[in-house]
Design an enzyme around this catalytic site. Structure first.
Site: not given
Ligand code: P53
Length: 476
Positions: A374
């Site tokens: 990611e």
């Molecule tokens: P969203 C926090 C910090 C880093 C990654 O996040 C995180 C989170 C949780 O919010 O989550 C990951 O959608 C996760 C995904 C998520 C993505 O990062 O809050 O593995 O499910 O959607 C982005 O912007």
């Protein structure tokens, strides 16, 4: 090496609950994601006691990938994806979580989905548990407070390893297992582990206990996968936000090191199969008497992961303060703003160099292949009247990160398997439940209130990423 490996796994990443929808279809059970309402920047998502009337639960429909996956995978193939990371919704396979037999309709859905990927030569990369455990396990067992959940998880893992062993080679056990280091807030303990804290409860040992059971379950799953098919590769999945000291004052440096210990010990257990001494000493100092058996220790030692999957969005910064003489890290209080980097509209610090730093940090510590599963830029996109989205800011973010990733590979010699930017198609934000926080190369016509046609369209970043892949990362 002059660049990325020839078989570098370029692709994109999503999670079942954030895009599938179809929350009741094919016999699916209610997951923890199904009882979370939509929040916003600074407004936490509400965790309700079951699904309540009149609330907005954005994951119920999400972007309707459940019915539209063929169209979406065709677009991924057009971009040239070599792999596609998604998760298997545990509740499609074991709707309640504690059944003895899997749900055939759920298994069939993923057979069809993986076949559709393989038709285009796209390798599925699969997370077993991505913030979507069965809600029934929360109400009946207290989530991962209970040792019994280990057996339920391992049963789920064995069912899908056996079923998909010839379609899926790369797996990960628990998504961002270390988010729950932030146990003072309600979000991560619930999404990681199905934990609801009682008022006044000492949260920290509960989090450590739940994480321990998950780590044992992960190790048992790794072992089961090897027994089922030695070709399978099982990784962990860590949310990497490297924590910098605000200054070179020795106490700030020490504070940053302690913070790294408290956020990344999970990787030690996954990779080395045992707890780091600093954490055992911390348990003793705090008087935490955790349920960790000899059989658990043996399981951990036998179930070390094959690779490290990790997310990277941002770096953190911390400093020592007078009211914290022990230099203990509390993620809800200890972070400060880094004056050298900019922030996204959601306050996430933008730091491409931090990705090179993180790759080197993992490689120096563990010498295991790394997989960036990611990375991405959550932003407000504007749909122009001609249907286009000029997301140059997203291209700039991703290009800068890929450039640093290349330095880590070419100059520093890090072993990197692949790169799957997050939310390759717009989906529901995990942290806020919004649609407005978009990451995709593909725009989805849906707003925060659930209005829209769900039509898909290509953003400017779509053709940019297509060229990145076809040039194996040379054209940025
Ligand atoms: P969203 C926090 C910090 C880093 C990654 O996040 C995180 C989170 C949780 O919010 O989550 C990951 O959608 C996760 C995904 C998520 C993505 O990062 O809050 O593995 O499910 O959607 C982005 O912007």
């Amino acid at each position: 090496m002059s660049g990325f490996k020839r078989d570098f796994l370029w692709g994109g990443a999503v999670a079942a609950h954030q895009l599938e929808g179809g929350w009741k279809e094919g016999g699916k059970g209610v997951s923890v994601a199904d009882v979370m309402t939509a929040g916003a920047n600074g407004v936490p998502r509400e965790i309700t006691d079951g699904v309540l009337p009149g609330k907005n639960y954005p994951n119920h429909e999400a972007i309707d990938f459940y019915h539209r996956y063929k169209e979406d995978i065709r677009l991924f193939a057009e971009m040239g994806f070599k792999c596609f990371r998604t998760s298997i919704a545990w509740t499609r396979i074991f709707p309640l979580g504690d059944e003895s037999e899997p749900n055939e309709a759920g298994l069939r859905f993923y057979d069809d989905l993986f076949d559709e990927c393989l038709k285009y030569g796209i390798e599925p990369v699969i997370t077993l548990s991505h913030f979507e455990m069965p809600y029934h396990l929360v109400t009946e067992y207290g989530g991962w407070r209970s040792r019994k959940v280990i057996d339920f998880f391992v049963r789920f893992a064995k069912a899908v390893f056996s079923r998909y062993q010839h379609k899926v080679k790369y797996w990960m056990t628990f998504n961002e297992i270390n988010n729950q280091a932030n146990f003072h807030r309600d979000f991560a303990p619930f999404t990681n582990s199905g934990l609801r804290y009682r008022p006044g409860e000492d949260r920290e040992p509960v989090m450590f206990q739940a994480a321990h059971y998950e780590l044992v379950a992960s190790a048992l799953a790794v072992k089961a996968a090897r027994d089922i098919n030695p070709e399978l590769k099982i990784g962990c999945m860590i949310a990497m936000c490297p924590i910098y000291p605000l200054t070179c004052a020795p106490d700030d440096v020490m504070m940053a090191m302690n913070a790294m210990h408290r956020r990344y010990w999970f990787t030690d257990v996954h990779v080395r199969g045992k707890y780091p001494q600093h954490l055992l000493n911390y348990f003793a100092r705090r008087g935490f008497a955790l349920d960790i058996t000899d059989a658990d220790r043996a399981a951990l030692a036998e179930g070390c992961v094959d690779y490290i999957g990790f997310s990277y969005y941002m770096s953190f910064t911390t400093k020592a303060t007078d009211d914290n003489p022990g230099l203990d890290y509390d993620e809800s209080k200890s972070l400060v703003s880094n004056p050298y980097v900019k922030k996204s509209d959601w306050g996430w610090q933008i730091d491409p160099v931090g990705l090179r730093y993180s790759l080197n940090w993992f490689w120096d510590h563990y010498q295991l292949p790394l997989f960036i599963v990611e990375n991405g830029f959550g932003a407000i996109d504007v749909l122009e009247s001609d249907g286009s989205v000029n997301d140059q800011y997203r291209i700039d973010y991703l290009a800068a990160h890929i450039a640093e990733m290349k330095k880590a590979v070419v100059e520093d010699g890090v072993d990197l398997m692949g790169y799957t930017p997050w939310g390759c198609i717009d989906l529901v934000s995990a942290g806020t439940g919004e649609m407005k926080k978009r990451y995709g190369f593909i725009y989805v016509d849906k707003d925060n209130d659930g209005n829209g046609t769900l039509a898909r369209s290509r953003k400017r970043s779509f053709s940019w990423y297509q060229k990145v892949i076809s040039s194996n990362g040379e054209s940025l």
